[in-house]
Design a protein around this motif. Structure first.
Motif, mmCIF file in Angstrom:
data_model
loop_
_atom_site.group_PDB
_atom_site.id
_atom_site.type_symbol
_atom_site.label_atom_id
_atom_site.label_comp_id
_atom_site.label_asym_id
_atom_site.label_seq_id
_atom_site.Cartn_x
_atom_site.Cartn_y
_atom_site.Cartn_z
ATOM 1 N N SER A 129 0.841 -1.210 0.000
ATOM 2 C CA SER A 129 0.000 0.000 0.000
ATOM 3 C C SER A 129 0.870 1.252 0.000
ATOM 4 C CB SER A 129 -0.934 -0.012 1.214
ATOM 5 O OG SER A 129 -0.189 -0.121 2.415
ATOM 6 N N HIS A 130 1.804 1.332 0.935
ATOM 7 C CA HIS A 130 2.759 2.435 1.001
ATOM 8 C C HIS A 130 4.143 1.849 1.225
ATOM 9 C CE1 HIS A 130 -0.384 5.475 1.061
ATOM 10 N NE2 HIS A 130 -1.018 4.743 1.969
ATOM 11 N N PRO B 10 -1.933 2.321 -2.950
ATOM 12 C CA PRO B 10 -2.717 2.797 -1.810
ATOM 13 C C PRO B 10 -4.151 2.262 -1.851
ATOM 14 C CG PRO B 10 -1.477 4.588 -2.815
ATOM 15 C CD PRO B 10 -1.351 3.421 -3.732
ATOM 16 N N ASP B 11 -4.667 1.905 -0.691
ATOM 17 C CA ASP B 11 -6.038 1.429 -0.498
ATOM 18 C C ASP B 11 -6.281 0.015 -1.031
ATOM 19 O OD1 ASP B 11 -6.700 3.918 0.597
ATOM 20 O OD2 ASP B 11 -7.161 4.735 -1.387
ATOM 21 N N PHE B 12 -5.280 -0.577 -1.665
ATOM 22 C CA PHE B 12 -5.461 -1.935 -2.186
ATOM 23 C C PHE B 12 -5.024 -2.975 -1.159
ATOM 24 C CE2 PHE B 12 -4.689 -5.658 -4.873
ATOM 25 C CZ PHE B 12 -5.807 -5.632 -5.692
ATOM 26 N N GLU C 260 -2.576 -1.520 5.570
ATOM 27 C CA GLU C 260 -1.392 -0.779 5.996
ATOM 28 C C GLU C 260 -0.367 -1.738 6.611
ATOM 29 O OE1 GLU C 260 0.986 2.485 6.189
ATOM 30 O OE2 GLU C 260 -1.067 2.426 5.385
#
Length: 404
Positions: free
Chosen positions: A174-175, A208-210, A213
């Motif tokens: 995600s990040h 992101p958002d997939f 975290e």
């Protein structure tokens, strides 16, 4: 690009799945093909990083797979006997899909795909790590999961006798946490060094958002090469050939959806000790997959090897028959190898049936070589000078896998 099915179930591994109870022989009377695991060797196969150092570290422990109702407290909403399907992975559904794919792309179904190139074949394999990644997230151990990733592909292509040439990876998150990603890539580099292949490149995707975290996904593929006249394809396997098993380090990278379900049902955590052992459940389960490439290529170079099966999703039941010509099956000798204690715990805590264990896990044998009777003693003697190998069975007339 990697296609996964549930807990690291590679679809091509399902294509030759056949029921273990189909064994019939003119030599042996038809018998139950559910192994009596309580009769297996009672030696402990200790967990260690270097498989070559294990031979002097075994000790004896009791091993029994029978489990009374009082041994495990089971939640009311949990089944009394867990299966891989209960955990969300349907091997039969994967098998059906591969059958349909095979109609469109004939030839799919081997451990590796062969592409002709002059007097050689390029051999390719692709895989992921599956839900073993969840253990990496929970334990914070990220520097060995890359070894698992490389192992799943290179161990597949070496079954054809191919030497791995290069590996590419795909890391998605995600990040991007650079420090964490570096640990993962370090494991991939280690895996490539163990298999003597080059890490040629890869792809890092930030989505992101997939993904949740702090979590990530991994896949990769390896390409190797083998001379056409040196391919290990199982075509010359015949009745009387010997099955030699090379030990695993534990669960390797298959069956973790079921393992995690068992862990939840047991009420234990990854920080708790593996019952009867000095290591935690997390340490036992996260142990990296053994990379067999150098050992197997060395054995092949000395002759006598006719077929090789990588024991992954599908266990003994589905993987060993994949290398046999039609009309042949495997007779496995109960008690002929050491079963790591982590499998005892999984079976007892999950109340898992014997046949389900043999179809889901490697049970302590990560690679099976089918060799000629003449070569068997030599191979066993040479391997046992530095490592461990077991004579675990023989090829018989019939179908599937049976136990005696």
């Amino acid at each position: 690009m990697n296609t996964s099915c549930g807990a690291n179930l590679e679809l091509s591994r399902c294509i030759a799945a056949s029921p273990v109870c189909h064994f019939k022989s003119s030599i042996f009377e038809p018998r139950s093909c559910v192994p009596k695991l309580q009769d297996f060797s009672k030696k402990l196969f200790p967990l260690c990083k270097d498989i070559n150092a294990r031979s002097n570290r075994e000790r004896s422990i009791p091993f029994s797979v029978t489990c009374s109702a009082s041994q495990v407290d089971t939640a009311a909403d949990e089944p009394s006997s867990l299966t891989y399907k209960d955990a969300g992975v349907d091997i039969d559904a994967g098998s059906e899909l591969v059958k349909r794919i095979a109609k469109m792309a004939p030839g799919i179904g081997g451990f590796g795909g062969l592409f002709p190139l002059g007097d050689s074949y390029l051999v390719a394999g692709t895989d992921g790590v599956g839900t073993k990644l969840k253990l990496a997230f929970e334990t914070g151990i990220h520097d060995t999961i890359g070894i698992d990733l490389v192992a799943m592909s290179v161990n597949d292509i070496v079954t054809s006798g191919a030497k791995p040439l290069f590996f590419l990876d795909y890391f998605a998150t995600s990040h991007l946490d650079v420090d964490l990603a570096e640990k993962v890539i370090k494991g991939i580099v280690d895996g490539c060094q163990q298999s003597d292949c080059a890490l040629l490149g890869g792809e890092t995707a930030e989505m992101p958002d997939f993904y949740a975290e702090g979590e990530y996904d991994l896949s990769g593929f390896a390409v190797g090469i083998v001379k056409k006249d040196s391919v290990i394809d199982g075509k010359n396997i015949k009745v009387g050939d010997v099955l030699i098993g090379l030990p695993s380090s534990g669960v390797h990278s298959n069956g973790f959806s079921l393992v995690r379900r068992v862990l939840k049902q047991s009420g234990l955590s990854l920080k708790d000790q593996l019952p009867g052992e000095s290591i935690t459940l997390g340490e036992a389960l996260i142990a990296p997959t053994v990379i067999y490439v150098k050992q197997v290529l060395d054995i092949i170079s000395k002759g006598g090897v006719k077929g090789i099966a990588h024991i992954t999703g599908g266990g003994f039941t589905d993987n060993i028959p994949r290398v046999f010509p039609k009309g042949l099956g495997a007779l496995i000798y109960e008690g002929s190898w050491t079963i790591p204690p982590v499998f005892k715990w999984i079976q007892e805590a999950g109340r898992i049936e014997d046949a389900e264990m043999m179809r889901t896990f490697n049970m302590g044998v990560g690679m099976v070589l089918v060799v000629s009777p003449e070569a068997a003693d030599r191979i066993l003697m040479e391997v046992q000078k530095t490592s461990i190998a077991y004579r675990i069975g023989e090829v018989v007339k019939g179908d599937g896998v049976s136990y005696s």
